[in-house]
Design an enzyme around this catalytic site. Structure first.
Site, PDB file in Angstrom:
ATOM      1  N   LYS A 281       0.854  -1.194   0.000  1.00  0.00           N
ATOM      2  CA  LYS A 281       0.000   0.000   0.000  1.00  0.00           C
ATOM      3  C   LYS A 281       0.887   1.240   0.000  1.00  0.00           C
ATOM      4  O   LYS A 281       1.936   1.266   0.661  1.00  0.00           O
ATOM      5  CB  LYS A 281      -0.877  -0.031   1.255  1.00  0.00           C
ATOM      6  CG  LYS A 281      -1.898   1.097   1.364  1.00  0.00           C
ATOM      7  CD  LYS A 281      -2.704   0.936   2.660  1.00  0.00           C
ATOM      8  CE  LYS A 281      -3.742   2.038   2.838  1.00  0.00           C
ATOM      9  NZ  LYS A 281      -4.447   1.905   4.144  1.00  0.00           N
TER      10      LYS A 281
ATOM     11  N   SER B 161      -9.403   2.005   3.403  1.00  0.00           N
ATOM     12  CA  SER B 161      -8.595   2.693   2.425  1.00  0.00           C
ATOM     13  C   SER B 161      -7.700   1.773   1.596  1.00  0.00           C
ATOM     14  O   SER B 161      -7.284   2.135   0.495  1.00  0.00           O
ATOM     15  CB  SER B 161      -7.728   3.738   3.118  1.00  0.00           C
ATOM     16  OG  SER B 161      -6.859   3.128   4.052  1.00  0.00           O
TER      17      SER B 161
ATOM     18  N   SER C 290      -9.186  -0.331   7.633  1.00  0.00           N
ATOM     19  CA  SER C 290      -8.701  -0.259   6.246  1.00  0.00           C
ATOM     20  C   SER C 290      -8.013  -1.503   5.712  1.00  0.00           C
ATOM     21  O   SER C 290      -7.682  -1.547   4.525  1.00  0.00           O
ATOM     22  CB  SER C 290      -7.762   0.926   6.077  1.00  0.00           C
ATOM     23  OG  SER C 290      -8.514   2.097   5.951  1.00  0.00           O
TER      24      SER C 290
HETATM   25  N1  GLN Z   1     -12.531   4.424   7.019  1.00  0.00           N
HETATM   26  C1  GLN Z   1     -11.864   4.860   8.214  1.00  0.00           C
HETATM   27  C2  GLN Z   1     -11.441   6.290   8.069  1.00  0.00           C
HETATM   28  O1  GLN Z   1     -11.740   6.876   7.089  1.00  0.00           O
HETATM   29  C3  GLN Z   1     -10.666   3.980   8.499  1.00  0.00           C
HETATM   30  C4  GLN Z   1      -9.540   4.210   7.588  1.00  0.00           C
HETATM   31  C5  GLN Z   1      -8.338   3.425   7.972  1.00  0.00           C
HETATM   32  O2  GLN Z   1      -8.405   2.432   8.674  1.00  0.00           O
HETATM   33  N2  GLN Z   1      -7.182   3.909   7.537  1.00  0.00           N
HETATM   34  O3  GLN Z   1     -10.803   6.843   8.918  1.00  0.00           O
END
Ligand code: GLN
Length: 475
Positions: free
Chosen positions: A69, A144, A168
């Site tokens: 990532k 994400s 994420s």
């Molecule tokens: N969807 C959550 C956020 O927008 C988690 C994102 C993540 O785990 N990086 O913060």
């Protein structure tokens, strides 16, 4: 499962990392052939899926390839975290996880798409356009880490690393029909990772099988002198048992009956629970009343507060593009205005507000106290249960554009993953069935440092479920 060699060509859609390792070890395939097979898959499908932000065709490493990532810093390879403000940033050092992958011989295929600074649940917040779900390209792969999940599910990488702050890794794994582990906070180094919310961020594997997940966790986990929040971990065990005798599973009511959980999701999870009982586990309903009621709200104070502090470093001086001209303050303002997308801006404003004089205690301080309550509520359940079980995501993969204009609807994607994250606990998502032809994910949460138990449980369930991780339209 099994196989992977079809005549002389490699079926990257089916091949697990463990099988790829075996082919390499037995000399049945060369490193170059293996990498070429994944790049062929990229050539065939990445124009549609957009898993990768960039490829690293000249990378070294004699072992199985891997995708990372794009929040994971890689020496000599541009690392943007999905943001314009980091365009052109080429780290001069490897993050510890990238270095450990290299030491294990893994060869980098490329950097995968992510919501900007890992803020989002669909990859639609990436400054470089969304990734798409290999099961149905009109739908999101989750986020994400949707680029990593789509790459693994679509056969564009044997395995990948993601990062999980609120969900994420687990949520995209769920939406793409693969396995994702968010490890116990402190077991995997954050050194060299683009920081979002430091008390929550954790790197972990995205894989086709639970065994692959354990193998990759074994590569990255353990104390790192460069990250003082890390600790040594128990030796990682690659699971092989196929029963759950003696295992006590708790099914928290609030995580299984929350508003917004789709019928098809609940049904798939219910079938998995019956299978678990058949494998010898005892299953009981239990309750996490405050964790689920307050988890999301608490997260959306703490994560933006920490983000507003972490993102202060992007000023046009130290990283990325600069909007020159005017005074220093004007340059910084223009750079940040042009470089950050809407979601980071929204979080910076929320976070700066929560941390401002006079409000700090009322918001951040209070949220930290709620977080303690969430941790205690989980700890009390682990006196009676070994693992907690629920859906990973309330819904299957949603349509591109469906939630993009509504931040609150998007935030709710993580309502079931956030409570365990707030408590610093490990969570494993495995696919447990289909609803409307799309994968459903099952979340297993254990006490801190219980990764081996999660692997054993996940592996036995995975075998019993017999889920086929190759997207139906690509079979
Ligand atoms: N969807 C959550 C956020 O927008 C988690 C994102 C993540 O785990 N990086 O913060």
């Amino acid at each position: 499962m099994g196989g992977g060699l079809v005549g002389a060509t490699l079926d990257t859609l089916r091949l697990t990392a463990e099988e790829a390792m075996g082919l390499l070890e037995r000399g049945e395939v060369s490193r170059a052939e293996l990498r070429a097979a994944y790049y062929d898959a990229v050539a065939a499908r990445d124009a549609e899926l957009h898993c990768y932000l960039r490829l690293t065709e000249d990378a070294e490493g004699e072992g199985v390839p891997i995708a990372l990532k794009d929040v994971i810093g890689t020496e000599g390879v541009e690392t943007t975290a999905g943001s314009r403000i980091l365009e052109g940033y080429v780290p001069v050092f490897d993050s510890t996880v990238a270095a450990r992958c290299k030491e294990a011989g893994l060869s980098l295929l490329g950097k995968t798409n992510t919501d900007e600074f890992a803020m989002g649940s669909s990859t639609e917040n990436s400054a470089f356009g969304p990734s798409r779900n290999p099961w149905d390209p009109t739908r999101v792969p989750g986020g994400s880490g949707g680029g990593s999940a789509a790459a693994v599910a679509g056969g564009l990488a044997p395995w990948a690393l993601g990062s999980d702050t609120g969900g994420s890794i687990k949520q995209p794994a769920s939406l793409c029909g693969i396995v994702g582990l968010r490890p116990t906070y402190g077991t995997v180094s954050r050194y060299g990772i683009v920081a979002f919310a430091s008390s929550l961020d954790q790197v972990g594997p995205t894989t086709k099988t639970v065994r692959d997940c354990a193998l990759l966790y074994g590569v990255i986990a353990g104390r790192d002198p460069c990250d003082s929040t890390t600790v040594d971990v128990p030796p990682v065990e690659v699971p092989d048992a196929e029963h759950l005798k003696g295992l006590r599973i708790g099914v928290p009511r609030e995580l299984n009956e929350a508003d917004g959980i789709e019928r098809g999701v609940a049904d798939s999870v219910a079938r998995a629970i019956e299978l678990a009982e058949g494998l010898g586990a005892s299953v009981e309903q239990c309750s996490l009343p405050r964790s689920v009621e307050y988890g999301l709200a608490c997260y959306y104070i703490i994560a933006p507060a920490e983000a507003s502090s972490n993102l202060a470093r992007y000023d046009g001086v130290r990283y990325g593009p600069r909007e020159a001209g005017g005074s220093f303050d004007e340059m910084v303002e223009r750079t940040r205005d042009a470089g950050f997308g809407d979601e980071p801006k929204r979080r910076i404003m929320l976070g700066a507000y929560a941390l401002s004089t006079g409000y700090y205690e009322a918001y951040y301080g209070q949220a930290q106290r709620v977080r303690r309550v969430i941790a205690e509520e989980h700890a009390a359940l682990f006196e009676r249960y070994d693992v907690l079980l629920s859906p990973t995501s309330p819904t299957v993969a949603f349509l591109i554009g469906e939630k993009a204009a509504n931040p609150l609807a998007m935030y709710l994607s993580d309502v079931l993953t956030i409570p365990a994250n707030m408590a610093g606990l490990p969570g494993l998502s495995i696919p447990c069935g289909l609803s409307e032809g799309l994968p459903v994910g099952l979340q297993l949460v254990g006490p801190q440092f219980s990764e081996n138990l999660l692997f054993r449980t996940g592996h036995a369930l995975e075998r019993a479920l017999g889920f086929d991780y190759v997207p139906e339209r690509l079979r």
